[in-house]
Motif scaffolding. Structure first.
Motif, PDB file in Angstrom:
ATOM      1  N   THR A 695       0.806  -1.223   0.000  1.00 33.60           N
ATOM      2  CA  THR A 695       0.000   0.000   0.000  1.00 33.60           C
ATOM      3  C   THR A 695       0.840   1.276   0.000  1.00 33.60           C
ATOM      4  N   ILE A 696       2.157   1.176   0.289  1.00 36.00           N
ATOM      5  CA  ILE A 696       2.987   2.372   0.379  1.00 36.00           C
ATOM      6  C   ILE A 696       3.126   3.016  -0.994  1.00 36.00           C
ATOM      7  N   SER A 697       3.158   4.334  -1.013  1.00 36.84           N
ATOM      8  CA  SER A 697       3.310   5.047  -2.288  1.00 36.84           C
ATOM      9  C   SER A 697       4.723   4.853  -2.829  1.00 36.84           C
ATOM     10  N   GLU A 698       4.859   5.103  -4.138  1.00 32.22           N
ATOM     11  CA  GLU A 698       6.156   4.882  -4.780  1.00 32.22           C
ATOM     12  C   GLU A 698       7.219   5.831  -4.228  1.00 32.22           C
ATOM     13  N   ASP A 699       6.856   7.087  -3.963  1.00 37.66           N
ATOM     14  CA  ASP A 699       7.825   8.053  -3.439  1.00 37.66           C
ATOM     15  C   ASP A 699       8.341   7.620  -2.074  1.00 37.66           C
ATOM     16  N   LYS A 700       7.411   7.218  -1.198  1.00 44.42           N
ATOM     17  CA  LYS A 700       7.828   6.779   0.127  1.00 44.42           C
ATOM     18  C   LYS A 700       8.666   5.494   0.053  1.00 44.42           C
ATOM     19  N   PHE A 701       8.288   4.627  -0.887  1.00 46.78           N
ATOM     20  CA  PHE A 701       9.048   3.381  -1.040  1.00 46.78           C
ATOM     21  C   PHE A 701      10.494   3.672  -1.449  1.00 46.78           C
ATOM     22  N   GLN A 702      10.672   4.594  -2.420  1.00 44.62           N
ATOM     23  CA  GLN A 702      12.022   4.946  -2.858  1.00 44.62           C
ATOM     24  C   GLN A 702      12.831   5.555  -1.717  1.00 44.62           C
ATOM     25  N   HIS A 703      12.169   6.332  -0.876  1.00 47.01           N
ATOM     26  CA  HIS A 703      12.862   6.958   0.245  1.00 47.01           C
ATOM     27  C   HIS A 703      13.221   5.928   1.328  1.00 47.01           C
ATOM     28  N   ALA A 704      12.347   4.950   1.523  1.00 44.55           N
ATOM     29  CA  ALA A 704      12.555   3.968   2.591  1.00 44.55           C
ATOM     30  C   ALA A 704      13.487   2.834   2.182  1.00 44.55           C
ATOM     31  N   LEU A 705      13.647   2.611   0.873  1.00 37.85           N
ATOM     32  CA  LEU A 705      14.366   1.438   0.395  1.00 37.85           C
ATOM     33  C   LEU A 705      15.789   1.321   0.956  1.00 37.85           C
ATOM     34  N   PRO A 706      16.622   2.372   0.937  1.00 39.93           N
ATOM     35  CA  PRO A 706      17.982   2.209   1.485  1.00 39.93           C
ATOM     36  C   PRO A 706      17.993   1.838   2.963  1.00 39.93           C
ATOM     37  N   LEU A 707      17.050   2.401   3.722  1.00 41.94           N
ATOM     38  CA  LEU A 707      17.000   2.110   5.150  1.00 41.94           C
ATOM     39  C   LEU A 707      16.515   0.684   5.409  1.00 41.94           C
ATOM     40  N   ILE A 708      15.540   0.249   4.600  1.00 38.68           N
ATOM     41  CA  ILE A 708      15.052  -1.134   4.733  1.00 38.68           C
ATOM     42  C   ILE A 708      16.160  -2.119   4.361  1.00 38.68           C
ATOM     43  N   ARG A 709      16.929  -1.772   3.348  1.00 42.98           N
ATOM     44  CA  ARG A 709      18.037  -2.645   2.940  1.00 42.98           C
ATOM     45  C   ARG A 709      19.049  -2.806   4.075  1.00 42.98           C
ATOM     46  N   ARG A 710      19.282  -1.719   4.792  1.00 43.74           N
ATOM     47  CA  ARG A 710      20.226  -1.802   5.909  1.00 43.74           C
ATOM     48  C   ARG A 710      19.734  -2.797   6.954  1.00 43.74           C
ATOM     49  N   THR A 711      18.432  -2.788   7.224  1.00 44.09           N
ATOM     50  CA  THR A 711      17.873  -3.735   8.193  1.00 44.09           C
ATOM     51  C   THR A 711      17.982  -5.161   7.678  1.00 44.09           C
ATOM     52  N   PHE A 712      17.631  -5.358   6.418  1.00 46.80           N
ATOM     53  CA  PHE A 712      17.643  -6.712   5.852  1.00 46.80           C
ATOM     54  C   PHE A 712      19.071  -7.232   5.685  1.00 46.80           C
ATOM     55  N   SER A 713      20.049  -6.336   5.578  1.00 43.97           N
ATOM     56  CA  SER A 713      21.438  -6.780   5.450  1.00 43.97           C
ATOM     57  C   SER A 713      21.943  -7.442   6.723  1.00 43.97           C
ATOM     58  N   SER A 714      21.257  -7.209   7.853  1.00 43.45           N
ATOM     59  CA  SER A 714      21.655  -7.859   9.107  1.00 43.45           C
ATOM     60  C   SER A 714      21.153  -9.295   9.197  1.00 43.45           C
ATOM     61  N   PHE A 715      20.297  -9.719   8.259  1.00 45.36           N
ATOM     62  CA  PHE A 715      19.785 -11.094   8.261  1.00 45.36           C
ATOM     63  C   PHE A 715      20.837 -12.030   7.678  1.00 45.36           C
ATOM     64  N   GLU A 716      20.779 -13.273   8.093  1.00 43.21           N
ATOM     65  CA  GLU A 716      21.614 -14.295   7.476  1.00 43.21           C
ATOM     66  C   GLU A 716      21.183 -14.509   6.029  1.00 43.21           C
ATOM     67  N   THR A 717      22.122 -14.992   5.212  1.00 42.41           N
ATOM     68  CA  THR A 717      21.825 -15.200   3.790  1.00 42.41           C
ATOM     69  C   THR A 717      20.656 -16.156   3.598  1.00 42.41           C
ATOM     70  N   GLY A 718      20.657 -17.250   4.352  1.00 41.60           N
ATOM     71  CA  GLY A 718      19.562 -18.214   4.237  1.00 41.60           C
ATOM     72  C   GLY A 718      18.230 -17.621   4.654  1.00 41.60           C
ATOM     73  N   GLU A 719      18.256 -16.740   5.668  1.00 35.99           N
ATOM     74  CA  GLU A 719      17.020 -16.092   6.101  1.00 35.99           C
ATOM     75  C   GLU A 719      16.465 -15.197   5.001  1.00 35.99           C
ATOM     76  N   ARG A 720      17.336 -14.452   4.342  1.00 38.63           N
ATOM     77  CA  ARG A 720      16.872 -13.567   3.261  1.00 38.63           C
ATOM     78  C   ARG A 720      16.275 -14.373   2.110  1.00 38.63           C
ATOM     79  N   HIS A 721      16.900 -15.499   1.797  1.00 38.58           N
ATOM     80  CA  HIS A 721      16.376 -16.335   0.712  1.00 38.58           C
ATOM     81  C   HIS A 721      14.993 -16.888   1.062  1.00 38.58           C
ATOM     82  N   ASN A 722      14.842 -17.361   2.291  1.00 41.89           N
ATOM     83  CA  ASN A 722      13.550 -17.921   2.702  1.00 41.89           C
ATOM     84  C   ASN A 722      12.460 -16.853   2.737  1.00 41.89           C
TER      85      ASN A 722
END
Length: 767
Positions: A695-722
């Protein structure tokens, strides 16, 4: 009229050493003068002691500031060491003749006391990035061997000297050739630029010592010095400097108080790669040459490659006797093709590379590190004078059966055993004094009674032990006094608590008592919540494990009141400390939050846990608290079963509804950081987050994407795949197939299991 014979040598080399030994026997001097520090003359009586096994070194240091020190290493194949042994064995007057280090120490101390001058560095605009950079060609004075090697058609001065002098064996005529070559080089170098002042002073003092020996009536004087200095020490030549000129160079020089002793050294510190100015490329090979130089060419090579094979087998690599034979033949053939009369280390390296390594450079690197260079530690006699602290450390090492070695070795201690506990305390006391003989390692297995160290003794530790002697005459006294000094300089509560943890490990009861009192006083005065949060984890560790490590429990138990007070003040002040703060401050508090939670769990105090969870609940309820901290507080409450999955999903939904996208991403980072497994297995949380992304708008998604990536980068590789497969619909619990059980078939299995267990099966018809 006395005769003077000068032997110009290289400081470390088996050929030079054997040639010098033979030349001294032929010349039969009544006085031997050796390039070295005169302050160490009193230590020459120990050269013949049975405990003196090179590599060893003379250590000279300023008495008032031991960190100002100089080392003079000796190997068994060092010409100076052979000259010293000859002099002692033949009862010949033997002494050092170099400029006393007291002069240089005084100059260095005066220079260090002055403010260093500032030099302007060229700016980036002044440097042409496309300009070619070439290594400067060393001058004759900087590297005379290279100039001689180039004249002889060699590209490497080290290899040229090795082949011409060290590997050819004993040859007394070599000294005349060296003297003639160095005389020609000195003539060119001195005409181009005079020596720097300290080199002039050194050579002036050497000439002064030679004149003094003649004045004392010695008839046959042998001078052993670096080949570069030999031409200017020949007083019988017509162009020798005048006495008054030498005296003028030495007049009025300040002196520092100097002490000297012998210390163990390592072969690796003799290598050029260690940064040693007079270092050689292959000290391990030179040791081999010295030991087997009279054994013949083939025997020398076969013994070396046998050692290579033994090393490789110890490392779990294949190495056979047939390969040794093939390697010797190959090395002999390579030497013959190159017109070499002897088999050198270069031919042996190439043979090992082809026969043992099969072209793998890492195997050759192993051989180089363990054999060609080596890391053997010498020993010195127990009769050598040392400081009281050195004696105490050595006695403790001997009493606890801890072998001193330069080779890194793992030591696993069981702290329930008195000897192992004492070993641990010794290592921790040394570490308090910044003498890192051992480094703690991650112990395999569980249990607080296990401790793993990696030990490796370095020669400079002797200097540090001497320097630490100002704190006390025993290791316990010195480390305790050091703790007191460090506690006086501590700037905050966290420094004191960390020091207390180290002091308990070292078992220093007096210092522990002092630290506990200072922590109590500082904690009562410190109102900064972050300082209190930094201090609590160390104190919790002390309270939890102090009884395992020390027998002095009264002071540790007294900390419980301090901990209770600090913890209560943290719980009261934390909500206000988390309000309206910047992102950097929130990141710092985020780490403290996790550390405090771990400390509370470690203390196993139910009242503390209840109080802590109530504080976290407050953080979640205050809107002005930073979202990162609210997310982490919610996660901790969820882990502690204070929030159900639907309740957390509700809070997640509220956080995602925040119009400020940075607060949303901060909350997500606080909650999900290093917790990808939650999204894998909790469908409720996954669905809430998945719906928000839809439901998030495209503008907000583009703004949030780098920060979300930082959070997801803390996951294990197998966790990200699953999580990715789950998001694509390939892995959802609602899509899992349902299975129906067949009671009849299941009963058959149960009957067979009953028979295997020796029981009667149930009365069931088996088809």
């Amino acid at each position: 009229m006395s005769t003077l014979k000068i032997f110009g040598i290289r400081h470390h080399g088996p050929g030079s050493a054997q040639s010098l030994r033979n030349a001294l026997a032929t010349y039969s001097p009544d006085c031997i003068l050796i390039e070295g520090p005169p302050e160490a003359d009193a230590l020459l009586t120990h050269v013949a002691d049975a405990g003196m096994k090179p590599p060893i070194a003379l250590l000279l240091y300023a008495k008032d500031t031991p960190k100002h020190a100089s080392f003079y290493p000796f190997a068994a194949f060092s010409p100076e060491w052979q000259a010293l042994q000859y002099g002692v064995e033949q009862n010949v007057k033997t002494q050092f003749m170099d400029l006393p280090v007291a002069f240089r120490f005084a100059a260095d101390l005066a220079e260090s006391a002055e403010e260093p001058a500032k030099t302007e560095e060229p700016s980036a605009e002044d440097v042409d990035p496309l300009a070619p950079t070439e290594a400067p060609v060393p001058t004759v004075r900087q590297d005379p061997l290279s100039w001689l090697a180039h004249a002889a058609g060699y590209t490497d001065g080290e290899r040229w000297w090795e082949q011409l002098v060290e590997e050819r064996g004993a040859d007394e005529d070599v000294f005349a050739a060296i003297f003639e070559a160095m005389s020609a080089l000195r003539e060119v170098a001195d005409a181009d630029m005079p020596p720097e002042i300290w080199e002039q002073r050194r050579e002036a003092y050497m000439r002064k010592t030679i004149r003094a020996a003649r004045k004392q009536g010695f008839a046959r004087i042998a001078v052993v010095c670096g080949a570069w200095h030999a031409p200017v020490l020949q007083l019988d030549s017509g162009n020798a400097p005048k006495i008054q000129d030498d005296n003028a160079l030495l007049k009025g020089l300040p002196k520092a108080k100097v002490a000297a002793t012998w210390i163990p050294w390592t072969t690796s510190r003799l290598s050029r790669a260690s940064g040693y100015g007079a270092g050689i490329n292959s000290p391990g090979w030179y040791s081999h040459l010295w030991r087997y130089q009279d054994s013949g060419n083939l025997t020398l090579a076969s013994r070396w490659l046998t050692r290579v094979a033994r090393l490789l087998r110890a490392e779990g690599l294949d190495a056979s006797s047939a390969q040794v034979i093939d390697g010797v033949r190959l090395a002999q053939t390579l030497s013959a093709m190159r017109g070499r009369a002897t088999i050198g280390i270069d031919a042996l390296d190439e043979a090992a590379y082809a026969v043992f390594a099969n072209g793998n450079p890492k195997v050759l690197q192993l051989i180089s590190a363990k054999l060609t260079i080596g890391n053997r530690l010498g020993t010195v006699s127990s009769a050598v004078p040392t400081t009281p602290l050195q004696k105490d450390v050595a006695a403790s090492q001997k009493r606890l059966r801890m072998q001193v070695s330069a080779t890194h070795k793992e030591l696993v201690l069981d702290l329930r055993k008195p000897n192992d506990l004492a070993r641990s305390q010794l290592l921790h006391r040394l570490r308090l004094l910044n003498i890192h003989w051992g480094a703690t390692q991650q112990s395999r297995g569980k249990g607080t009674f296990k401790e793993t160290w990696m030990l490796g003794w370095q020669p400079e530790f002797e200097v540090q032990v001497i320097e630490a002697g100002r704190y006390g005459q025993t290791l316990a006294q010195a480390s305790g006094a050091f703790v007191v000094e460090k506690s006086n300089a501590a700037q905050n509560l966290a420094e004191l608590t960390a020091l207390l943890d180290d002091t308990l490990l070292a078992d220093l009861p007096d210092a522990t008592e002092l630290l506990v009192q200072r922590i109590r006083d500082r904690a009562a005065q410190d109102a900064d919540v972050q300082h209190l949060m930094q201090a609590l984890p160390s104190l919790a560790h002390v309270l939890r494990y102090g009884n395992v490590r020390t027998q002095h429990q009264a002071d540790v138990a007294a900390l419980e009141t301090v901990v209770n007070g600090i913890f209560t003040r943290i719980c009261i002040g934390l909500p206000n400390a988390c309000r309206s703060i910047a992102d950097d401050a929130a990141e710092t508090l985020f780490l403290h939050l996790q550390q405090i939670h771990s400390a509370v769990k470690l203390l196993q105090n139910e009242q503390h846990l209840v109080q802590w969870l109530a504080t976290l609940d407050q953080l979640c309820a205050i809107d002005s608290v930073h979202a990162l901290l609210q997310g982490r507080a919610t996660k901790i409450l969820f882990d502690e079963a204070q929030r159900t999955s639907p309740e957390v999903a509700h809070q997640l939904g509220l956080a995602l509804s925040d119009p400020e996208i940075t607060r949303v991403t901060a909350w997500l980072d606080g909650f999900f950081k290093n917790s990808g497994i939650l999204l894998m297995h909790d469908d409720v949380l996954f669905d809430v987050l998945d719906s928000w992304f839809e439901t998030i708008s495209e503008d907000k998604f583009q703004h949030a994407l780098p920060l979300i990536r930082r959070t997801f980068s803390s996951f294990e590789t197998g966790e990200r795949h699953n999580i990715g497969r789950k998001a694509s619909g390939q892995q959802r619990k609602t899509q899992q197939p349902k299975f129906e059980l067949d009671p009849t078939r299941g009963q058959r299995v149960l009957d067979h299991i009953a028979v295997l267990l020796g029981q009667m099966p149930a009365a069931t018809e088996v088809a």
